[in-house]
Structures are given as C-alpha cells and as structure tokens.
Scaffold this motif. Structure first.
Motif, PDB file in Angstrom:
ATOM      1  N   LEU A 133       0.836  -1.192   0.000  1.00 26.06           N
ATOM      2  CA  LEU A 133       0.000   0.000   0.000  1.00 26.06           C
ATOM      3  C   LEU A 133       0.868   1.237   0.000  1.00 26.06           C
ATOM      4  CD1 LEU A 133      -2.530  -1.119   2.683  1.00 26.06           C
ATOM      5  CD2 LEU A 133      -3.151  -0.529   0.375  1.00 26.06           C
ATOM      6  N   PHE A 134       0.744   2.048  -1.054  1.00 20.86           N
ATOM      7  CA  PHE A 134       1.342   3.370  -1.022  1.00 20.86           C
ATOM      8  C   PHE A 134       0.264   4.310  -0.517  1.00 20.86           C
ATOM      9  CE2 PHE A 134       4.240   1.871  -4.463  1.00 20.86           C
ATOM     10  CZ  PHE A 134       5.425   2.122  -3.784  1.00 20.86           C
ATOM     11  N   LYS A 135       0.608   5.161   0.436  1.00 27.36           N
ATOM     12  CA  LYS A 135      -0.427   5.966   1.054  1.00 27.36           C
ATOM     13  C   LYS A 135       0.143   7.292   1.522  1.00 27.36           C
ATOM     14  CE  LYS A 135      -4.201   5.117   4.278  1.00 27.36           C
ATOM     15  NZ  LYS A 135      -5.205   5.074   3.255  1.00 27.36           N
ATOM     16  N   PHE A 136      -0.590   8.385   1.279  1.00 26.02           N
ATOM     17  CA  PHE A 136      -0.228   9.671   1.839  1.00 26.02           C
ATOM     18  C   PHE A 136      -1.017   9.866   3.123  1.00 26.02           C
ATOM     19  CE2 PHE A 136       0.182  10.987  -2.757  1.00 26.02           C
ATOM     20  CZ  PHE A 136       1.553  10.965  -2.741  1.00 26.02           C
ATOM     21  N   HIS A 142      -0.091  -0.688  10.902  1.00 24.42           N
ATOM     22  CA  HIS A 142       1.259  -0.951  10.411  1.00 24.42           C
ATOM     23  C   HIS A 142       1.964   0.354  10.035  1.00 24.42           C
ATOM     24  CE1 HIS A 142       2.027  -5.218  10.319  1.00 24.42           C
ATOM     25  NE2 HIS A 142       0.899  -5.497   9.695  1.00 24.42           N
ATOM     26  N   THR A 143       1.204   1.306   9.542  1.00 25.17           N
ATOM     27  CA  THR A 143       1.789   2.585   9.152  1.00 25.17           C
ATOM     28  C   THR A 143       2.045   3.486  10.344  1.00 25.17           C
ATOM     29  OG1 THR A 143       0.657   2.495   7.010  1.00 25.17           O
ATOM     30  CG2 THR A 143       1.449   4.640   7.736  1.00 25.17           C
ATOM     31  N   LEU A 144       1.042   3.649  11.189  1.00 25.54           N
ATOM     32  CA  LEU A 144       1.147   4.618  12.280  1.00 25.54           C
ATOM     33  C   LEU A 144       2.137   4.214  13.355  1.00 25.54           C
ATOM     34  CD1 LEU A 144      -2.533   5.839  12.745  1.00 25.54           C
ATOM     35  CD2 LEU A 144      -0.658   6.923  11.504  1.00 25.54           C
ATOM     36  N   VAL A 145       2.486   2.934  13.442  1.00 25.85           N
ATOM     37  CA  VAL A 145       3.470   2.530  14.442  1.00 25.85           C
ATOM     38  C   VAL A 145       4.820   3.187  14.163  1.00 25.85           C
ATOM     39  CG1 VAL A 145       4.379   0.445  13.308  1.00 25.85           C
ATOM     40  CG2 VAL A 145       4.261   0.552  15.809  1.00 25.85           C
ATOM     41  N   ALA A 146       5.020   3.632  12.937  1.00 26.74           N
ATOM     42  CA  ALA A 146       6.259   4.343  12.606  1.00 26.74           C
ATOM     43  C   ALA A 146       6.366   5.642  13.395  1.00 26.74           C
ATOM     44  CB  ALA A 146       6.319   4.630  11.108  1.00 26.74           C
ATOM     45  N   ARG A 147       5.227   6.222  13.762  1.00 25.20           N
ATOM     46  CA  ARG A 147       5.237   7.475  14.536  1.00 25.20           C
ATOM     47  C   ARG A 147       5.597   7.225  15.998  1.00 25.20           C
ATOM     48  NH1 ARG A 147       2.553  12.159  13.474  1.00 25.20           N
ATOM     49  NH2 ARG A 147       1.083  11.916  15.206  1.00 25.20           N
ATOM     50  N   LEU A 148       5.470   5.982  16.453  1.00 30.07           N
ATOM     51  CA  LEU A 148       5.966   5.625  17.776  1.00 30.07           C
ATOM     52  C   LEU A 148       7.488   5.519  17.741  1.00 30.07           C
ATOM     53  CD1 LEU A 148       4.599   2.887  20.136  1.00 30.07           C
ATOM     54  CD2 LEU A 148       7.009   2.924  19.554  1.00 30.07           C
ATOM     55  N   VAL A 149       8.006   4.927  16.656  1.00 31.50           N
ATOM     56  CA  VAL A 149       9.444   4.707  16.514  1.00 31.50           C
ATOM     57  C   VAL A 149      10.177   6.009  16.192  1.00 31.50           C
ATOM     58  CG1 VAL A 149      11.202   3.507  15.178  1.00 31.50           C
ATOM     59  CG2 VAL A 149       9.069   2.342  15.751  1.00 31.50           C
ATOM     60  N   VAL A 205     -11.490   1.252  21.011  1.00 29.02           N
ATOM     61  CA  VAL A 205     -11.040   1.866  19.762  1.00 29.02           C
ATOM     62  C   VAL A 205     -10.901   0.766  18.720  1.00 29.02           C
ATOM     63  CG1 VAL A 205      -9.323   3.321  18.644  1.00 29.02           C
ATOM     64  CG2 VAL A 205      -9.730   3.550  21.107  1.00 29.02           C
ATOM     65  N   GLY A 206     -11.673   0.846  17.650  1.00 32.54           N
ATOM     66  CA  GLY A 206     -11.570  -0.105  16.547  1.00 32.54           C
ATOM     67  C   GLY A 206     -10.460   0.326  15.613  1.00 32.54           C
ATOM     68  N   VAL A 207      -9.549  -0.582  15.305  1.00 31.47           N
ATOM     69  CA  VAL A 207      -8.341  -0.237  14.554  1.00 31.47           C
ATOM     70  C   VAL A 207      -8.308  -0.942  13.203  1.00 31.47           C
ATOM     71  CG1 VAL A 207      -5.811  -0.437  14.551  1.00 31.47           C
ATOM     72  CG2 VAL A 207      -7.017   0.247  16.640  1.00 31.47           C
ATOM     73  N   HIS A 208      -7.905  -0.184  12.188  1.00 31.38           N
ATOM     74  CA  HIS A 208      -7.650  -0.732  10.854  1.00 31.38           C
ATOM     75  C   HIS A 208      -6.241  -1.320  10.867  1.00 31.38           C
ATOM     76  CE1 HIS A 208      -6.952  -1.033   6.566  1.00 31.38           C
ATOM     77  NE2 HIS A 208      -8.188  -0.634   6.310  1.00 31.38           N
ATOM     78  N   HIS A 209      -6.148  -2.603  10.592  1.00 30.37           N
ATOM     79  CA  HIS A 209      -4.894  -3.331  10.719  1.00 30.37           C
ATOM     80  C   HIS A 209      -3.755  -2.703   9.912  1.00 30.37           C
ATOM     81  CE1 HIS A 209      -2.370  -6.945  11.204  1.00 30.37           C
ATOM     82  NE2 HIS A 209      -2.070  -6.804   9.929  1.00 30.37           N
ATOM     83  N   MET A 210      -4.031  -2.346   8.654  1.00 26.15           N
ATOM     84  CA  MET A 210      -2.975  -1.813   7.803  1.00 26.15           C
ATOM     85  C   MET A 210      -2.609  -0.383   8.190  1.00 26.15           C
ATOM     86  SD  MET A 210      -2.421  -4.483   6.187  1.00 26.15           S
ATOM     87  CE  MET A 210      -1.228  -3.986   4.952  1.00 26.15           C
ATOM     88  N   GLU A 211      -3.589   0.385   8.647  1.00 29.89           N
ATOM     89  CA  GLU A 211      -3.280   1.715   9.157  1.00 29.89           C
ATOM     90  C   GLU A 211      -2.342   1.611  10.363  1.00 29.89           C
ATOM     91  OE1 GLU A 211      -5.768   5.735  10.113  1.00 29.89           O
ATOM     92  OE2 GLU A 211      -6.356   3.939  11.239  1.00 29.89           O
TER      93      GLU A 211
END
Length: 454
Positions: free
Chosen positions: A46-49, A192-199, A184-190
């Motif tokens: 997934l490419f995503k902005f 995967h992306t947002l965890v980068a903001r933790l790192v 909180v209901g979470v989108h699995h692929m989202e």
C-alpha cells in the motif's frame, strides 16, 4: 493519501489517491446485520499519503476524553491495551502515550503454518481462542498493571480473517465492558503505518507509506517460493528465503521483472511465481527433501533460485516505489519521509534496496524494527492512542454482553479508493462483501458534519 490497494478479482494490486478530510470515529459495535465469513483476506503493498489534516476530533467523544483524563489525573499518560488477532498470531501489548512499550506478548502459530502449508482459518481461530486470555493477562502482568490502570482498549476489527478477528474483538469487548473502558476499533494496515510514529517521533504529516504485507503480494510470493524450495515454514517464507539467498548467485537464473510494460504503480507477482515454479521443476528440486538433507549441488541450486527470485521480486518493488515517489512529490512536494512497514519490511535486503531508492529521491526512509513490522499488539495499542487523543472511540460495551452477539467485523476493509492515474484500466475491483473504504466513511462523516452545522 495515495494507497496501493488489492484488486480482489485479480493478482494485480492498484494505486489510488485520496486526501483525508476530517475523520470520523472508528467503531466496534454490535449490529443486527448478518456478517459474511470469507475464507481468505488479501493484503497487499500500500502506497499511502497521510496529510497533516488526517486526524481530527470527534466532538461527541470529547467529553468522554475529559472524563478519562479526570479519572487518570491530568498529568498522567494515556495507557492503552492493544489486541491483534487478524490472522495467524495472537498478540497483545500495553503502550502509553509517551511511546513507551510497557509490554508486548505474541503467541505464534508457526507450527500450524508448517503443518498446513499456510493459514487454515478454522485452525487459526481455535488457536487464538486457546491462548487469547493468557496472552492478554501476560501483557498486563508484564506491564505491572491491571485493567483498572488502562485508559482504553484497542483492537483490530479489520481487515483480516473474520473467524480470527472475532476472537480478538470478543476479548476486547469483555475487558472493556467489565471495567467500563472505551473501545477503539483499529484498521490493521493503518496500524502498520502509524506505528512508525511511535518509533520516529519526529515523523509528521504528510508522509508516504509503503505497506509490504502478505497474501497476493511480495510476501505471498516469498512464502510460495519457500514452500516450493522445501524450506522450513515455521519461521515464515520471507526469512527462510532471505537466509538461503545469501548463499546463491542472484543473477544465475534469468527471471523477468514483472509488469515492465505497465507505466503505473500496480504490482503483480503472479508471473514471477510461475517463473520460479518452472525453474524449480527444471532443476528437479524435490520439496519433500528438506534443505538440511539436500546434496551440496541441490542446495546450491536452491540458493541460486532463492537469490534470483529475491533480486527480481525486490527490483519490481523498487521500480514501482520510485515511480510512486515521483508521482507523490508532484502532488505534495512537502513529503520528506517514506515509511516502509508490514511483514516483508523486516527483510534486510528489502530495506537496503529501498533505502537507496529513497536517498536518490531526497527522502528519508523510516522502518519500524523487525519486531514491529510483523503483526503485533504494539501497533494496535499505539494506533488506539492516536485515535483516542482525538475523540475517536466507542463507549464501553455492556458488562454482561451475550456471547453470541453479532459484531461489526470488517474482513475486507480498504484504506482508500481507486485513482485513475495509478490503476490499470483493464482491471476492475470486485466490491462484493467489502466494507466501505476508510475514505468513503470519512467523506460521509464530513458531509454529515457539514449538514449538521448548517
């Protein structure tokens, strides 16, 4: 937001563009609708902005946010339990809003994967059910917390295998209902992306993301190649092929790069898988003979195929990624980062090759550590924090909810919608049994909010 989405009716993945508007809360709620139980789920690259205005408050929940702050004390961190059971691993974690991972527990189904040659949905569901209570309790124990210390519970509601999703959602609702906690209901692929903001705490919107996951994509091609080469599937195909490839000559087998003639951002590994299978047959490699038992000559033949496959598979990824970056920068010149996450993003060869592409384009590559690339509870908990901060969550479910309540599960839940510039006109997306995309839900919410304000 640009998103490379799966074509559910073909092996070609496609790119779509959309810009997030003020979003709505993501929900987990009991419904009276009959839910379909699909036998498989197709994840893809997934490419995503993610634009700066991607997240916004849900006014209806702001009061509950304040209540939770009062309950914890204004100076306390948010503490969220994340539960993940979308496919073949049972995971839970506790994370706080400072980005501290207080605990992380994963129960692997590697033995089942090896036994069945892949994910068997019913077996996976039973495995989740056997360990879910233990995994969640262990996550709390390792964090030295009880449910009373939590701010909220986050759980994957899709995409994924419906039988597996159900186990996690039921557990999350039980914990939340028993202790009066928001969900909180979470989108699995989202996630995967947002965890980068933790790192990478300096990672700000907008940024671009490449989600490299399994099924009908490069991860599935790795898994099939590993299986055909007779490798140990208990550790999954990606690591097994990557390790063997180090022994091989990456140019010994002349595989063709897929879709060279397509000047778009679509992916397909179907043709490459066919090439690999034919090469294995030509070398008369018997997958029933383990790698450890193979002769030196056959081991070298397997290593050469593994190395040649990996080189071409990742070259396909590089070419499409480079094109997507060029396209994205034309649309949003302020993009500075490419996030690469998902299972295959833990592959060192993939990271090194994409790092070269990103540097040539003047961007910075952000990759979560391998432990946060594969499915895990940390990414769910962190995404839950991102949403909770902005008021997007459901109120606590009933404490004594019936076990047979029909849940809102979203086995097929796209992140975005198709965009003409990135798709193949010869293909079309089959929409049956797909939950409305995150984008369409956002658009509907914005429209409703606008009408309410008039």
């Amino acid at each position: 937001m640009a998103s490379l989405l799966p074509s559910l009716s073909s092996p070609i993945s496609r790119l779509s563009l959309l810009l997030y508007r003020p979003s709505l809360q993501l929900t987990i709620k009991a419904t009276n609708k009959l839910q379909f139980r699909n036998k498989s789920v197709k994840k893809t690259q997934l490419f995503k902005f993610f634009p700066a205005h991607c997240f916004s408050n849900s006014a209806s929940n702001l009061q509950m946010v304040q209540t939770q702050k009062q309950r914890m004390g204004e100076n306390e961190n948010l503490v969220v339990l994340g539960i993940e059971t979308s496919c073949d691993d049972t995971a839970a974690a506790v994370v706080n809003s400072n980005g501290e991972i207080l605990s992380q527990v994963i129960s692997s189904q590697a033995e089942l994967l090896a036994r069945y040659g892949g994910v068997a949905p019913k077996m996976a569901e039973e495995a989740h059910a056997l360990v879910i209570d233990q995994v969640v309790q262990e996550a709390l124990d390792k964090a030295n917390l009880t449910e009373k210390d939590l701010t909220a519970v986050a759980v994957t509601i899709g995409p994924g295998l419906s039988l597996c999703l159900r186990v996690g959602v039921q557990k999350a609702r039980k914990v939340a209902g028993s202790h009066n906690l928001p969900l909180v209901g979470v989108h699995h692929m989202e996630a995967h992306t947002l965890v980068a903001r933790l790192v990478e705490r300096e990672l700000q919107f907008p940024f671009m993301a490449l989600l490299v996951s399994v099924d009908d994509a490069i991860g599935e091609a790795y898994d099939k190649t590993a299986k055909w080469l007779g490798l140990d599937l208990r550790r999954s195909g990606g690591p097994a092929v990557e390790e063997l490839a180090r022994e091989g000559d990456a140019k010994s087998v002349k595989f063709k790069v897929p879709m060279k003639q397509h000047k778009d951002c679509n992916f397909s590994y179907a043709g490459l898988k066919t090439q690999v299978r034919l090469a294995i047959e030509a070398k008369r490699i018997n997958a029933e003979i383990s790698l450890a038992s193979a002769s030196d000559e056959e081991r070298q033949a397997r290593a050469d195929i593994a190395a040649s496959f990996q080189r071409v598979a990742v070259l396909h990824l590089e070419e499409k990624c480079e094109r997507a970056i060029e396209w994205a920068l034309n649309i949003e010149p302020s993009i500075n980062h490419l996030v690469v996450s998902g299972g295959v993003a833990s592959n060192k060869y993939v990271r090194s090759r994409l790092d070269e592409v990103v540097k040539r384009k003047g961007l910075k590559l952000v990759c979560p550590p391998p432990s946060l690339c594969t499915d895990n509870g940390v990414m769910i908990a962190w995404t839950g924090i991102e949403h909770f901060r902005l008021g997007r969550f459901d109120p606590p479910p009933p404490a004594n909810e019936p076990e047979d309540v029909v849940l809102d599960l979203r086995p097929r839940w796209p992140l975005g919608e198709e965009y003409a510039e990135g798709k193949s006109e010869a293909r079309s997306m089959r929409t049956a049994r797909i939950h409305p995309s995150l984008t369409s839900l956002i658009k509907a919410s914005v429209k409703q909010e606008s009408q309410s304000a008039i």
